[in-house]
Design a protein around this motif. Structure first.
Motif, PDB file in Angstrom:
ATOM      1  N   LEU A 215       0.830  -1.203   0.000  1.00  0.00           N
ATOM      2  CA  LEU A 215       0.000   0.000   0.000  1.00  0.00           C
ATOM      3  C   LEU A 215       0.871   1.261   0.000  1.00  0.00           C
ATOM      4  CD1 LEU A 215      -2.856   1.208   0.111  1.00  0.00           C
ATOM      5  CD2 LEU A 215      -2.690   1.100   2.609  1.00  0.00           C
TER       6      LEU A 215
ATOM      7  N   THR B  98      -2.301   5.839   3.748  1.00  0.00           N
ATOM      8  CA  THR B  98      -1.943   4.574   4.402  1.00  0.00           C
ATOM      9  C   THR B  98      -2.292   4.551   5.883  1.00  0.00           C
ATOM     10  OG1 THR B  98       0.302   5.365   4.832  1.00  0.00           O
ATOM     11  CG2 THR B  98      -0.067   4.161   2.768  1.00  0.00           C
TER      12      THR B  98
ATOM     13  N   LEU C  47      -7.831   3.607   6.545  1.00  0.00           N
ATOM     14  CA  LEU C  47      -8.107   2.194   6.249  1.00  0.00           C
ATOM     15  C   LEU C  47      -9.310   1.661   7.021  1.00  0.00           C
ATOM     16  CD1 LEU C  47      -4.510   0.691   6.041  1.00  0.00           C
ATOM     17  CD2 LEU C  47      -6.036   1.340   4.175  1.00  0.00           C
TER      18      LEU C  47
ATOM     19  N   PHE D  13     -12.622   0.684   5.481  1.00  0.00           N
ATOM     20  CA  PHE D  13     -12.776  -0.575   4.740  1.00  0.00           C
ATOM     21  C   PHE D  13     -12.804  -1.790   5.662  1.00  0.00           C
ATOM     22  CE2 PHE D  13     -10.427   2.577   2.324  1.00  0.00           C
ATOM     23  CZ  PHE D  13     -11.261   2.736   1.229  1.00  0.00           C
TER      24      PHE D  13
ATOM     25  N   VAL E  70      -7.337  -5.210   6.666  1.00  0.00           N
ATOM     26  CA  VAL E  70      -7.264  -4.651   5.308  1.00  0.00           C
ATOM     27  C   VAL E  70      -5.849  -4.844   4.761  1.00  0.00           C
ATOM     28  CG1 VAL E  70      -7.425  -2.541   3.932  1.00  0.00           C
ATOM     29  CG2 VAL E  70      -9.106  -2.980   5.739  1.00  0.00           C
ATOM     30  N   GLU E  71      -4.851  -4.498   5.564  1.00  0.00           N
ATOM     31  CA  GLU E  71      -3.463  -4.678   5.132  1.00  0.00           C
ATOM     32  C   GLU E  71      -3.132  -6.146   4.921  1.00  0.00           C
ATOM     33  OE1 GLU E  71      -1.471  -0.750   7.216  1.00  0.00           O
ATOM     34  OE2 GLU E  71      -1.552  -2.623   8.345  1.00  0.00           O
TER      35      GLU E  71
ATOM     36  N   ILE F  16      -6.098  -2.061  -5.133  1.00  0.00           N
ATOM     37  CA  ILE F  16      -6.023  -0.760  -4.454  1.00  0.00           C
ATOM     38  C   ILE F  16      -6.636   0.323  -5.334  1.00  0.00           C
ATOM     39  CG2 ILE F  16      -4.462   1.010  -3.538  1.00  0.00           C
ATOM     40  CD1 ILE F  16      -2.504  -1.351  -2.875  1.00  0.00           C
TER      41      ILE F  16
ATOM     42  N   GLU G 128     -10.561  -0.353  -5.324  1.00  0.00           N
ATOM     43  CA  GLU G 128     -11.313  -0.417  -4.077  1.00  0.00           C
ATOM     44  C   GLU G 128     -10.952   0.649  -3.046  1.00  0.00           C
ATOM     45  OE1 GLU G 128     -13.858  -2.482  -3.714  1.00  0.00           O
ATOM     46  OE2 GLU G 128     -13.475  -3.348  -5.680  1.00  0.00           O
ATOM     47  N   ILE G 129      -9.724   1.118  -3.058  1.00  0.00           N
ATOM     48  CA  ILE G 129      -9.265   2.018  -1.992  1.00  0.00           C
ATOM     49  C   ILE G 129      -9.050   3.438  -2.497  1.00  0.00           C
ATOM     50  CG2 ILE G 129      -7.413   2.449  -0.323  1.00  0.00           C
ATOM     51  CD1 ILE G 129      -7.147  -0.616  -0.064  1.00  0.00           C
ATOM     52  N   GLU G 130      -8.378   3.575  -3.623  1.00  0.00           N
ATOM     53  CA  GLU G 130      -8.034   4.899  -4.132  1.00  0.00           C
ATOM     54  C   GLU G 130      -9.249   5.803  -4.382  1.00  0.00           C
ATOM     55  OE1 GLU G 130      -5.395   7.074  -7.575  1.00  0.00           O
ATOM     56  OE2 GLU G 130      -5.446   4.901  -7.510  1.00  0.00           O
TER      57      GLU G 130
ATOM     58  N   THR H  85     -11.979   6.204  -2.777  1.00  0.00           N
ATOM     59  CA  THR H  85     -12.385   6.806  -1.506  1.00  0.00           C
ATOM     60  C   THR H  85     -11.374   7.849  -1.065  1.00  0.00           C
ATOM     61  OG1 THR H  85     -13.544   4.788  -0.872  1.00  0.00           O
ATOM     62  CG2 THR H  85     -12.985   6.317   0.902  1.00  0.00           C
TER      63      THR H  85
END
Length: 132
Positions: A51, A75, A80, A83, A89-90, A109, A112-114, A116
């Protein structure tokens, strides 16, 4: 220990209504074994590295400069936690990296993550900060 709550049946002229039994949930679920905890932490350690690498590459690519505070926000456990539990998550990212490689983890990533992170960054500061 609390006992299950059982509501009495209601008797009506033409039917009997029986209510479901409500069992209390276990407020103290079993803890994972020490070996399982070590595996989760090892996976999370790798996932954290994946990440961090992703965040730094994307920020450098988008902004052409080092932005440590943005990388930290991307990070952070606070971010995190949107999620799920941050270590989990990590760990998921670490398992994905181990099983399918860096590009697969990066695709996850990105998908799903970026998005947000971009939404939060847009709210925090004026001007375009979207990562390409």
């Amino acid at each position: 220990r609390r006992r299950p709550q059982i509501r009495p049946a209601q008797v009506h002229a033409d039917r009997i209504v029986v209510h479901a039994i409500s069992l209390p949930s276990n407020p103290f679920p079993a803890m994972p074994s020490k070996a399982h905890q070590k595996k989760i932490l090892a996976d999370a350690w790798l996932g954290d590295a994946v990440l961090t690498l992703y965040a730094r590459q994307r920020i450098l690519s988008a902004r052409s400069q080092v932005d440590q505070s943005a990388a930290e926000r991307f990070t952070s456990n606070q971010f995190l936690s949107r999620f799920g539990e941050p270590t989990a998550v990590e760990a998921r990212l670490g398992r994905l990296y181990s099983a399918e490689g860096l590009e697969s983890a990066f695709r996850f990533i990105a998908a799903e993550i970026e998005p947000t992170f971009e939404k939060l960054e847009a709210r925090q500061s004026p001007g375009p900060k979207k990562l390409p």
